[in-house]
Write a protein that holds these residues in place. Structure first.
Motif, mmCIF file in Angstrom:
data_model
loop_
_atom_site.group_PDB
_atom_site.id
_atom_site.type_symbol
_atom_site.label_atom_id
_atom_site.label_comp_id
_atom_site.label_asym_id
_atom_site.label_seq_id
_atom_site.Cartn_x
_atom_site.Cartn_y
_atom_site.Cartn_z
ATOM 1 N N UNK A 1 90.479 10.661 -12.807
ATOM 2 C CA UNK A 1 89.683 9.439 -13.044
ATOM 3 C C UNK A 1 88.949 9.522 -14.375
ATOM 4 N N UNK A 2 88.942 8.395 -15.076
ATOM 5 C CA UNK A 2 88.208 8.340 -16.335
ATOM 6 C C UNK A 2 86.973 7.449 -16.239
ATOM 7 N N UNK A 3 86.611 7.108 -15.007
ATOM 8 C CA UNK A 3 85.469 6.219 -14.820
ATOM 9 C C UNK A 3 84.910 6.455 -13.421
ATOM 10 N N UNK A 4 83.604 6.299 -13.314
ATOM 11 C CA UNK A 4 82.958 6.376 -12.007
ATOM 12 C C UNK A 4 82.015 5.179 -11.864
ATOM 13 N N UNK A 5 81.999 4.618 -10.631
ATOM 14 C CA UNK A 5 81.079 3.521 -10.307
ATOM 15 C C UNK A 5 79.906 4.085 -9.509
ATOM 16 N N UNK A 6 78.703 3.688 -9.897
ATOM 17 C CA UNK A 6 77.474 4.164 -9.272
ATOM 18 C C UNK A 6 76.929 3.053 -8.365
ATOM 19 N N UNK A 7 76.835 3.384 -7.079
ATOM 20 C CA UNK A 7 76.293 2.420 -6.107
ATOM 21 C C UNK A 7 74.783 2.584 -5.992
ATOM 22 N N UNK A 8 74.130 1.618 -5.355
ATOM 23 C CA UNK A 8 72.680 1.692 -5.196
ATOM 24 C C UNK A 8 72.274 2.899 -4.367
ATOM 25 N N UNK A 9 73.160 3.333 -3.495
ATOM 26 C CA UNK A 9 72.834 4.476 -2.642
ATOM 27 C C UNK A 9 72.946 5.805 -3.397
ATOM 28 N N UNK A 10 73.408 5.771 -4.687
ATOM 29 C CA UNK A 10 73.586 6.985 -5.474
ATOM 30 C C UNK A 10 74.979 7.563 -5.374
ATOM 31 N N UNK A 11 75.845 6.957 -4.584
ATOM 32 C CA UNK A 11 77.192 7.449 -4.406
ATOM 33 C C UNK A 11 78.015 7.157 -5.648
ATOM 34 N N UNK A 12 78.831 8.155 -6.103
ATOM 35 C CA UNK A 12 79.743 7.999 -7.237
ATOM 36 C C UNK A 12 81.152 7.804 -6.684
ATOM 37 N N UNK A 13 81.788 6.735 -7.108
ATOM 38 C CA UNK A 13 83.156 6.473 -6.671
ATOM 39 C C UNK A 13 84.076 6.561 -7.897
ATOM 40 N N UNK A 14 85.112 7.450 -7.862
ATOM 41 C CA UNK A 14 86.014 7.607 -9.021
ATOM 42 C C UNK A 14 86.882 6.368 -9.186
ATOM 43 N N UNK A 15 87.320 6.110 -10.415
ATOM 44 C CA UNK A 15 88.153 4.949 -10.707
ATOM 45 C C UNK A 15 88.912 5.169 -11.972
ATOM 46 N N UNK A 16 89.951 4.354 -12.157
ATOM 47 C CA UNK A 16 90.727 4.327 -13.383
ATOM 48 C C UNK A 16 90.321 3.078 -14.158
ATOM 49 N N UNK A 17 89.899 3.250 -15.425
ATOM 50 C CA UNK A 17 89.412 2.132 -16.221
ATOM 51 C C UNK A 17 90.519 1.097 -16.451
ATOM 52 N N UNK A 18 91.696 1.535 -16.760
ATOM 53 C CA UNK A 18 92.768 0.595 -17.076
ATOM 54 C C UNK A 18 93.163 -0.208 -15.848
ATOM 55 N N UNK A 19 93.302 0.488 -14.707
ATOM 56 C CA UNK A 19 93.675 -0.226 -13.478
ATOM 57 C C UNK A 19 92.599 -1.222 -13.079
#
Length: 938
Positions: free
Chosen positions: A751-769
């Motif tokens: 993963x080249x990106x992570x999304x930060x939720x209000x709960x502090x959880x980091x969710x991995x992601x692909x920027x292009x997708x």
């Protein structure tokens, strides 16, 4: 002053000794010069005036054995009577003397005739002795113990002998008084009847003029009428006619009161003999006059006598001629007033008024005197429910009185009759044959002697179907006794359900099939059905019979009767549905919808919304309902019906327009007609708009759900959108998950990106997708925003469960099951849930395919075939058009249970509230099939 020395007459012992001496030795004795009285006379006078009247004196006299010598004295006195017998002058025959001594009862058939005016009176001393002795005995008989003692000692026979042999006013008076006192006990009363006293007392009524004597005789006869058998015996021995003749002679007030009391007792359960004698004696007119007597006891007694007489049909016409109808109506009206009496006191008057309805002459008087209004008041009164069957049977007498029927209809008789069909009112009391209508006297006349009017009536009855041949009709025929098909009833326009058709009577040899009478059940509902059938034969019966209460009563009887319903009610319903004049009334009153709901679908007003157990004859009722609806269809598709329905829909009141739009799918099968009225001229939209307004009928939403379902079947007769599948999504083969490889310890690709939720959880992601999945993320991650340069991008207002399907969708997952994650299980609310949050996020992030997938997941869990109607409103509250369409499709599905369909529509209306636009459009789209191209949950 010293008290006077008591004389020997003051002693009870002295008096008893004198009685014993007189009983054993005779009635003689020398007079006492000082008092000019015999010792026996002094003793009797002292007993009557002092000893018997003293407190406890009668008991002491009986305890000291005074009754035995007193009765022996009476027997000797009767034997010593020199009065002649009824044959002429001379001394008493030896048979009377022996009867007094030995005691056998005289025959009731040998009663003497009226006493001749030339008959000499008994000697003065003997008469005085008898007067005193009889007075003492009569006073003693006021106590029960003395009555039993006198009966045991044979005193009744002695008194009857004196009554037969001593023909003077005073002796007859005191003898009758003693017998009257004895008759206060049933045992003594029976002995007096057996001893033959009745003919002698009846003779005294015509032989004497003294008022006191007549009062005693009248009282004795009244006390002797203590049972139905004794009252009948008195009437058969002629006791009533002389009483009536005395009453007609306008006697003094005391005798009048005694006569009224006696006639009241004799007329209880009035026999034919009693009624005949009272009428022949001229008592009807005086009794009617006495109903306005100032004395209450006389007034009420006369009224009750008239009421009792109504039990005999032979006297009712004469009673009406004498003014009895108006009197009885007025008294019943008074007792039913605000200051009236209890219902118990009204019962004999209600019975009398109902019996008066059996003769035409009295019905006319009753109608003119306001009797119809009074009878209707009884039918409306729940406290008079025990009398309702009797009142309805009485109203049958007005079956062919057009004016009276019109008045009864205006007073609201029809809904009351319909309510009687399945009410809990008490059964009608059976009347004897003698209470039958006297319009056709019960004597069967020979054919050659029959009047022309009766022959004409017989011919009419045969021609109209009341009977099959002349032998079936006797002169005592009356409408309330005839349970055959009513005249003028046409055959049902379509075949009646075979399961509801009553069997015919076996054909009699010699009769043609066309004239064979069909017997019908004549139960408690028979009179009401006969009247309702008569009303249904009017040219336009819609105003009375095609109303909610009337139809509910008829249908409740059809579906609730313990056995097969009467064929008459089926003919009534068929006649109404085949009458063009009733079509608009069936539409306005939601009658067609009611027929379908109650008979075809098996849902009555009492079954909604909670079901209630009913007799299991659903297939029979369904067949009847479909037949009746087919009758209405024939009327609706005729030129007259098309014009009437068009006028209602376009020019009627708002309520009529809604009712017409709702009813059309039930009674219109021509596509050109229902399309023009419902689609082209806006009837469907009018109905849908009315869903959220105040309901014009308790079953309105049930009717509306059924109507929309029927219309959907008309629009798409070959098929309709399928319901949601029965296989849960988690059992389907899942699609490959493209996001899951990013979650492992060695993600491929990294993963080249992570999304930060209000709960502090980091969710991995692909920027292009992520950027290519949505315009929102393309602008966010590839544009000029700061997030395009960030490796940790915050996603605000998103919980982990709601973010989970978003991340899966961004990475290309379709159908991997992630959309089911935030959907709560069945039974939990959707508003405020993570599913609503995920739907909101999908819309905010411009992910329409994810929205559809989430809505499909919500529908699969909360709108499946196993779900209840309460889930529909819960889903609709999410306010999403596609889910609203799913809700409408679930509600109007072709295989849906009618009750669940209606409950689901109720939930939709409640969820929509005042904002009904979404609901209207969803239902319109489902009904019209215009959303069939939209994606349906697989």
């Amino acid at each position: 002053m010293a008290a006077a020395k008591p004389t020997s007459a003051d002693s009870l012992s002295f008096c008893l000794a004198q009685l014993a001496a007189a009983a054993g030795e005779g009635l003689g004795g020398e007079k006492d010069p000082a008092t000019n009285e015999t010792p026996l006379g002094r003793a009797l006078l002292a007993l009557r005036t002092r000893h018997i009247k003293a407190a406890g004196g009668i008991e002491r006299f009986r305890a000291r054995g005074g009754l035995r010598p007193l009765l022996a004295l009476l027997r000797r006195a009767a034997a010593a009577d020199p009065a002649p017998s009824q044959a002429g002058s001379g001394s008493a025959p030896s048979s009377v003397v022996s009867a007094a001594c030995s005691g056998p009862a005289p025959s009731s058939g040998s009663a003497p005739s009226a006493v001749s005016s030339s008959t000499p009176s008994p000697p003065v001393r003997l008469r005085k002795t008898l007067d005193l002795a009889l007075s003492i005995l009569a006073n003693c008989c006021t106590e029960g113990a003395c009555r039993a003692e006198v009966r045991r000692l044979g005193g009744i026979l002695s008194l009857v002998t004196i009554l037969q042999s001593m023909k003077t006013d005073s002796i007859q008076n005191r003898t009758a008084r003693a017998l009257g006192n004895l008759a206060m006990e049933p045992e003594s009363c029976g002995d007096i009847h057996s001893a033959g006293a009745v003919p002698l007392l009846v003779e005294s009524l015509t032989a004497y003029q003294d008022s006191q004597c007549l009062q005693s005789v009248v009282r004795a006869l009244r006390n002797l009428a203590d049972s139905p058998q004794h009252r009948l015996a008195l009437a058969q021995q002629g006791a009533v006619r002389p009483l009536a003749e005395l009453l007609a002679a306008a006697p003094d007030p005391a005798l009048t009161s005694a006569l009224v009391r006696a006639l009241l007792e004799l007329s209880r359960g009035c026999s034919r003999a009693c009624a005949e004698q009272l009428s022949l004696g001229g008592g009807l007119g005086p009794l009617v006059s006495l109903t306005s007597h100032p004395k209450r006891a006389v007034r009420e007694g006369a009224i009750l006598i008239l009421a009792n007489l109504c039990a005999q049909g032979l006297v009712r016409p004469a009673l009406g001629n004498a003014g009895g109808v108006e009197v009885l109506l007025g008294e019943l009206r008074r007792r039913r007033g605000p200051n009236g009496s209890s219902p118990v006191s009204q019962q004999p008057l209600v019975r009398a008024v109902c019996l008066l309805c059996r003769e035409a002459i009295n019905r006319a008087r009753l109608r003119d005197a306001g009797g119809l209004e009074l009878l209707m008041g009884l039918l409306r009164d729940p406290r008079a429910s025990a009398w309702h069957p009797r009142v309805v049977s009485a109203l049958v007498g007005f079956l062919y009185d057009t004016g009276a029927l019109g008045r009864l209809q205006a007073l609201g008789l029809v809904p009351l009759l319909a309510g009687q069909l399945c009410g809990e009112a008490g059964d009608e009391e059976e009347e004897g044959r003698e209470a039958a209508s006297w319009d056709f006297p019960e004597e069967r006349t020979p054919e050659r002697a029959e009047a022309g009017s009766f022959q004409s009536l017989r011919s009419w009855l045969i021609s109209e179907g009341y009977a099959a041949d002349p032998g079936d009709i006797s002169p005592d025929w009356s409408p309330e006794q005839c349970p055959l098909s009513e005249p003028g009833e046409p055959a049902s326009p379509t075949p009646s359900p075979t399961s509801l058709r009553m069997p015919c009577t076996p054909r009699t040899p010699g009769r043609s099939p066309a004239t064979t009478a069909v017997e019908e059940p004549w139960g408690r509902e028979g009179p009401a059905l006969l009247l309702l059938s008569r009303f249904s034969q009017a040219p336009d019966p819609s105003g009375a019979l095609v109303t909610g209460p009337a139809l509910c009563g008829l249908l409740a009887y059809v579906t609730g009767a313990p056995g097969p319903p009467s064929p008459r009610v089926l003919r009534i319903l068929a006649r109404l549905t085949c009458n063009p004049a009733c079509l608009e009334a069936f539409v306005r009153s939601y009658g067609a919808a009611l027929l379908r709901a109650w008979l075809v679908l098996g849902v009555a007003p009492d079954d909604w919304p909670a079901p209630r157990a009913r007799p299991a004859r659903c297939s029979q009722h369904r067949e009847l309902g479909e037949m009746l609806l087919q009758n209405l269809t024939v009327q609706a598709e005729s030129p007259f019906g098309v014009g009437a329905l068009t006028h209602l829909l376009l020019s009627g009141s708002p309520e009529d327009r809604v009712a017409c739009a709702l009813t059309l799918p039930f009674i219109c099968r021509k596509p050109s007609l229902w399309r023009r009225l419902l689609l082209d001229q806006g009837g469907l939209r009018l109905l849908l708009t009315a869903l959220t307004r105040p309901a014009p009928h308790p079953l309105f939403l049930f009717f509306a759900a059924d109507s929309l379902s029927c219309l959907q079947g008309l629009v798409s007769p070959t098929g309709s959108p399928a319901l949601l599948p029965t296989v849960p999504m988690d059992l389907d083969p899942p699609s490959p998950c493209l996001y899951e490889p990013l979650l492992g310890p060695a993600p491929i690709p990294a993963p080249d990106l992570r999304f930060l939720l209000d709960s502090g959880l980091h969710l991995p992601a692909q920027r292009a997708a992520s950027a290519t999945a949505s315009p929102f993320f393309r602008a966010l991650l590839s544009g000029s925003f700061a997030e395009a340069q960030m490796d940790l991008v915050p996603l605000r207002g998103l919980s982990p469960s709601a973010a989970w399907p978003v991340l899966h969708h961004l990475h290309g997952c379709r159908g991997c099951g992630a959309a089911l994650g935030p959907v709560p299980p069945l039974g939990q609310p959707l508003l405020g849930s993570e599913a609503e949050e995920a739907l909101e996020a999908a819309g905010r992030f411009l992910l329409p395919e994810l929205e559809e997938e989430l809505e499909e997941a919500v529908g699969r869990i909360h709108l499946g075939p196993e779900c209840g109607p309460e889930s529909v409103g819960e889903v609709f509250r999410l306010g999403r058009p596609r889910l609203a369409a799913h809700c409408a499709r679930w509600t109007l599905g072709p295989g849906q249970c009618p009750r669940k369909r209606a409950l689901a529509l109720v939930g939709l209306v409640e969820a929509a509230g005042e904002e009904a636009g979404l609901l209207t459009e969803a239902l319109l789209a489902v009904v019209m099939g215009i959303e069939s191209g939209a994606r349906v949950p697989a």
